[in-house]
Design a protein around this motif. Structure first.
Motif, PDB file in Angstrom:
ATOM      1  N   ALA A  83      94.292   7.422  83.295  1.00 43.95           N
ATOM      2  CA  ALA A  83      93.834   8.705  82.757  1.00 43.95           C
ATOM      3  C   ALA A  83      92.314   8.797  82.816  1.00 43.95           C
ATOM      4  O   ALA A  83      91.756   9.848  83.158  1.00 43.95           O
ATOM      5  N   ALA A  84      91.641   7.698  82.497  1.00 42.62           N
ATOM      6  CA  ALA A  84      90.176   7.683  82.559  1.00 42.62           C
ATOM      7  C   ALA A  84      89.693   7.911  83.985  1.00 42.62           C
ATOM      8  O   ALA A  84      88.733   8.656  84.218  1.00 42.62           O
ATOM      9  N   ARG A  85      90.374   7.282  84.960  1.00 41.24           N
ATOM     10  CA  ARG A  85      89.983   7.477  86.366  1.00 41.24           C
ATOM     11  C   ARG A  85      90.162   8.926  86.782  1.00 41.24           C
ATOM     12  O   ARG A  85      89.312   9.499  87.478  1.00 41.24           O
ATOM     13  N   ALA A  86      91.245   9.566  86.349  1.00 39.11           N
ATOM     14  CA  ALA A  86      91.486  10.957  86.710  1.00 39.11           C
ATOM     15  C   ALA A  86      90.395  11.860  86.136  1.00 39.11           C
ATOM     16  O   ALA A  86      89.926  12.791  86.816  1.00 39.11           O
ATOM     17  N   LEU A  87      89.970  11.600  84.916  1.00 40.35           N
ATOM     18  CA  LEU A  87      88.899  12.413  84.334  1.00 40.35           C
ATOM     19  C   LEU A  87      87.565  12.151  85.012  1.00 40.35           C
ATOM     20  O   LEU A  87      86.725  13.056  85.107  1.00 40.35           O
ATOM     21  N   VAL A  88      87.356  10.942  85.499  1.00 40.68           N
ATOM     22  CA  VAL A  88      86.146  10.668  86.286  1.00 40.68           C
ATOM     23  C   VAL A  88      86.160  11.502  87.558  1.00 40.68           C
ATOM     24  O   VAL A  88      85.128  12.055  87.972  1.00 40.68           O
ATOM     25  N   ALA A  89      87.328  11.618  88.190  1.00 36.01           N
ATOM     26  CA  ALA A  89      87.441  12.447  89.395  1.00 36.01           C
ATOM     27  C   ALA A  89      87.141  13.902  89.074  1.00 36.01           C
ATOM     28  O   ALA A  89      86.441  14.590  89.832  1.00 36.01           O
ATOM     29  N   VAL A  90      87.645  14.391  87.942  1.00 33.99           N
ATOM     30  CA  VAL A  90      87.409  15.782  87.543  1.00 33.99           C
ATOM     31  C   VAL A  90      85.926  16.012  87.259  1.00 33.99           C
ATOM     32  O   VAL A  90      85.351  17.025  87.676  1.00 33.99           O
ATOM     33  N   ARG A  91      85.303  15.084  86.570  1.00 36.34           N
ATOM     34  CA  ARG A  91      83.869  15.222  86.287  1.00 36.34           C
ATOM     35  C   ARG A  91      83.065  15.222  87.582  1.00 36.34           C
ATOM     36  O   ARG A  91      82.101  15.978  87.727  1.00 36.34           O
ATOM     37  N   GLY A  92      83.474  14.375  88.538  1.00 34.94           N
ATOM     38  CA  GLY A  92      82.788  14.348  89.823  1.00 34.94           C
ATOM     39  C   GLY A  92      82.929  15.659  90.568  1.00 34.94           C
ATOM     40  O   GLY A  92      81.966  16.151  91.196  1.00 34.94           O
ATOM     41  N   LEU A  93      84.112  16.258  90.496  1.00 31.51           N
ATOM     42  CA  LEU A  93      84.352  17.542  91.148  1.00 31.51           C
ATOM     43  C   LEU A  93      83.416  18.616  90.582  1.00 31.51           C
ATOM     44  O   LEU A  93      82.758  19.347  91.338  1.00 31.51           O
ATOM     45  N   HIS A  94      83.338  18.717  89.268  1.00 31.07           N
ATOM     46  CA  HIS A  94      82.510  19.751  88.656  1.00 31.07           C
ATOM     47  C   HIS A  94      81.014  19.482  88.855  1.00 31.07           C
ATOM     48  O   HIS A  94      80.225  20.413  89.016  1.00 31.07           O
ATOM     49  N   ARG A  95      80.635  18.218  88.843  1.00 35.26           N
ATOM     50  CA  ARG A  95      79.227  17.889  89.104  1.00 35.26           C
ATOM     51  C   ARG A  95      78.842  18.287  90.519  1.00 35.26           C
ATOM     52  O   ARG A  95      77.762  18.830  90.762  1.00 35.26           O
ATOM     53  N   PHE A  96      79.735  18.019  91.479  1.00 36.38           N
ATOM     54  CA  PHE A  96      79.511  18.401  92.873  1.00 36.38           C
ATOM     55  C   PHE A  96      79.389  19.912  93.004  1.00 36.38           C
ATOM     56  O   PHE A  96      78.464  20.428  93.657  1.00 36.38           O
ATOM     57  N   ALA A  97      80.308  20.647  92.357  1.00 31.68           N
ATOM     58  CA  ALA A  97      80.303  22.110  92.471  1.00 31.68           C
ATOM     59  C   ALA A  97      79.032  22.705  91.870  1.00 31.68           C
ATOM     60  O   ALA A  97      78.438  23.644  92.437  1.00 31.68           O
ATOM     61  N   HIS A  98      78.584  22.149  90.773  1.00 33.82           N
ATOM     62  CA  HIS A  98      77.370  22.661  90.129  1.00 33.82           C
ATOM     63  C   HIS A  98      76.133  22.323  90.965  1.00 33.82           C
ATOM     64  O   HIS A  98      75.256  23.175  91.162  1.00 33.82           O
ATOM     65  N   ALA A  99      76.063  21.099  91.479  1.00 41.24           N
ATOM     66  CA  ALA A  99      74.901  20.678  92.267  1.00 41.24           C
ATOM     67  C   ALA A  99      74.784  21.478  93.554  1.00 41.24           C
ATOM     68  O   ALA A  99      73.668  21.751  94.033  1.00 41.24           O
ATOM     69  N   ASP A 100      75.923  21.887  94.128  1.00 40.17           N
ATOM     70  CA  ASP A 100      75.907  22.657  95.374  1.00 40.17           C
ATOM     71  C   ASP A 100      75.790  24.160  95.130  1.00 40.17           C
ATOM     72  O   ASP A 100      75.838  24.940  96.089  1.00 40.17           O
ATOM     73  N   GLY A 101      75.656  24.569  93.894  1.00 40.79           N
ATOM     74  CA  GLY A 101      75.514  25.994  93.598  1.00 40.79           C
ATOM     75  C   GLY A 101      76.807  26.768  93.674  1.00 40.79           C
ATOM     76  O   GLY A 101      76.796  28.002  93.684  1.00 40.79           O
ATOM     77  N   ILE A 102      77.929  26.072  93.747  1.00 43.74           N
ATOM     78  CA  ILE A 102      79.223  26.761  93.811  1.00 43.74           C
ATOM     79  C   ILE A 102      79.551  27.381  92.462  1.00 43.74           C
ATOM     80  O   ILE A 102      80.125  28.474  92.381  1.00 43.74           O
ATOM     81  N   THR A 103      79.195  26.667  91.393  1.00 39.98           N
ATOM     82  CA  THR A 103      79.389  27.184  90.039  1.00 39.98           C
ATOM     83  C   THR A 103      78.056  27.147  89.293  1.00 39.98           C
ATOM     84  O   THR A 103      77.201  26.294  89.583  1.00 39.98           O
ATOM     85  N   GLU A 104      77.895  28.049  88.356  1.00 41.98           N
ATOM     86  CA  GLU A 104      76.640  28.108  87.613  1.00 41.98           C
ATOM     87  C   GLU A 104      76.590  27.079  86.490  1.00 41.98           C
ATOM     88  O   GLU A 104      75.517  26.650  86.081  1.00 41.98           O
ATOM     89  N   GLN A 105      77.747  26.694  85.988  1.00 36.72           N
ATOM     90  CA  GLN A 105      77.814  25.743  84.879  1.00 36.72           C
ATOM     91  C   GLN A 105      78.632  24.520  85.277  1.00 36.72           C
ATOM     92  O   GLN A 105      79.440  24.564  86.206  1.00 36.72           O
ATOM     93  N   ASN A 106      78.406  23.422  84.553  1.00 39.37           N
ATOM     94  CA  ASN A 106      79.232  22.223  84.713  1.00 39.37           C
ATOM     95  C   ASN A 106      79.985  22.015  83.404  1.00 39.37           C
ATOM     96  O   ASN A 106      79.468  21.403  82.465  1.00 39.37           O
ATOM     97  N   PRO A 107      81.210  22.506  83.310  1.00 34.66           N
ATOM     98  CA  PRO A 107      81.960  22.431  82.049  1.00 34.66           C
ATOM     99  C   PRO A 107      82.380  21.011  81.679  1.00 34.66           C
ATOM    100  O   PRO A 107      82.800  20.761  80.550  1.00 34.66           O
ATOM    101  N   ALA A 108      82.278  20.085  82.629  1.00 28.78           N
ATOM    102  CA  ALA A 108      82.712  18.716  82.373  1.00 28.78           C
ATOM    103  C   ALA A 108      81.574  17.826  81.892  1.00 28.78           C
ATOM    104  O   ALA A 108      81.788  16.637  81.632  1.00 28.78           O
ATOM    105  N   ARG A 109      80.355  18.426  81.754  1.00 30.00           N
ATOM    106  CA  ARG A 109      79.181  17.604  81.440  1.00 30.00           C
ATOM    107  C   ARG A 109      79.378  16.798  80.155  1.00 30.00           C
ATOM    108  O   ARG A 109      79.023  15.640  80.076  1.00 30.00           O
ATOM    109  N   ASP A 110      79.940  17.427  79.143  1.00 31.18           N
ATOM    110  CA  ASP A 110      80.054  16.766  77.841  1.00 31.18           C
ATOM    111  C   ASP A 110      81.452  16.216  77.562  1.00 31.18           C
ATOM    112  O   ASP A 110      81.743  15.783  76.447  1.00 31.18           O
ATOM    113  N   VAL A 111      82.321  16.254  78.564  1.00 29.15           N
ATOM    114  CA  VAL A 111      83.672  15.711  78.394  1.00 29.15           C
ATOM    115  C   VAL A 111      83.668  14.265  78.860  1.00 29.15           C
ATOM    116  O   VAL A 111      83.389  13.984  80.025  1.00 29.15           O
ATOM    117  N   LYS A 112      83.961  13.359  77.960  1.00 28.63           N
ATOM    118  CA  LYS A 112      83.909  11.939  78.279  1.00 28.63           C
ATOM    119  C   LYS A 112      85.316  11.391  78.513  1.00 28.63           C
ATOM    120  O   LYS A 112      86.251  11.746  77.796  1.00 28.63           O
TER     121      LYS A 112
END
Length: 311
Positions: A83-112
């Protein structure tokens, strides 16, 4: 409800996985695991009516984390590590989308990711330890060496690497102590019980001289058949072989006697900070895992012995 948009979840997932392969050079097994995790995440979002990654909020990710741990209509619950690995993948996805300007926010920033469950070290019951220590014969070069090694490991709580690193001058027979070289070059003085000292004396007097005569001269306490310092791998094999002879092979690891040493001390009433010093742990938090074993043992005894344990 979002039915479409500029950042379709499936498309961003594909872009992120391509990024991992092409630009990050991520290992194949990791990419395959992330692919499964993110497909499950995309399906979870789709069931929630979210198809645009920009519409994802922290609550969606938190709900996904709960679904991973508790299961849902299509999936069984995952182990904490998965489960922890899956959430790491999700956080990586949102970080990538935010860094590339695909999304304006990173909703996973504070989800540990959930903290992995603390695995309790395996410790042998006292009677199993005694059976293991009594196995090597009291005659012969290797049996005497093996008996001394096993006795020392249990008596001092030394790591195998620390035991094979001992030199003759590190043993103080009068003070009944050994000087161990621990992690990070830190030394610690540890008391040794009488049975271990007697086994060491028997080995040093009746076996080590013959072993040393085959080598080029070394101050190492524990020697191999060629007169050189015993390796960590060979010392582990000594423990493994005798554990198999004692019928304990499935419960024994290189740290088994060290774990048993700590557990038995705490069960006997030793203060956790004293055990910390004996083990050479930098933080008492590391040692406190052994108190969990004791609490579990107390619960088991209470459940089986108290007449009103179950109401």
């Amino acid at each position: 409800m979002v039915t479409g948009g500029r950042a379709p979840v499936a498309g961003v997932v594909r872009a992120y996985l391509d990024h991992l392969v092409v630009e990050r050079g991520t290992a194949r097994n990791t990419v395959e695991s992330y692919t499964r995790d993110l497909r499950r995440y995309a399906a979870h979002l789709d069931r929630a009516g979210v198809t645009d990654l920009a519409a994802v909020g922290p609550e969606h990710i938190t709900e996904f984390g709960m679904a991973l741990r508790e299961g849902d209509d299509e999936h069984r619950p995952l182990a904490a590590s998965s489960a922890a690995r899956a959430l790491v993948a999700v956080r990586g996805l949102h970080r990538f989308a935010h860094a590339d300007g695909i999304t304006e926010q990173n909703p996973a920033r504070d989800v540990k990711p959930p903290a992995p469950a603390r695995r309790l070290p395996k410790a042998l019951p006292v009677h199993d330890v005694l059976r293991l220590l009594d196995l090597p014969a009291t005659e012969g070069e290797r049996p005497l060496r093996d008996r001394a090694l096993l006795e020392l490991l249990y008596s001092s709580g030394a790591r195998i690497s620390e035991a094979v690193g001992l030199d003759l001058d590190d043993i103080d027979h009068d003070q009944r102590t050994v000087l161990l070289d621990g992690k990070g070059g830190h030394q610690r003085l540890v008391p040794v019980g009488r049975p271990a000292l007697e086994a060491l004396d028997a080995y040093l007097v009746r076996a080590r001289p013959a072993l040393a005569s085959r080598g080029r001269g070394t101050a190492a306490v524990f020697l191999n058949a060629r007169g050189g310092r015993l390796s960590r791998q060979s010392a582990w094999q000594v423990l493994k072989t005798n554990a198999e002879r004692a019928g304990l092979a499935s419960t024994v690891s290189p740290h088994t006697l060290r774990h048993s040493f700590a557990t038995h001390l705490i069960e006997g009433g030793a203060d956790v900070r004293v055990v910390q010093e004996l083990l050479g742990h930098a933080s008492v938090t590391t040692t406190q895992v052994y108190t969990l074993i004791t609490v579990n043992t107390l619960r088991e005894v209470y459940a089986t012995a108290h007449p009103r344990a179950f109401g």
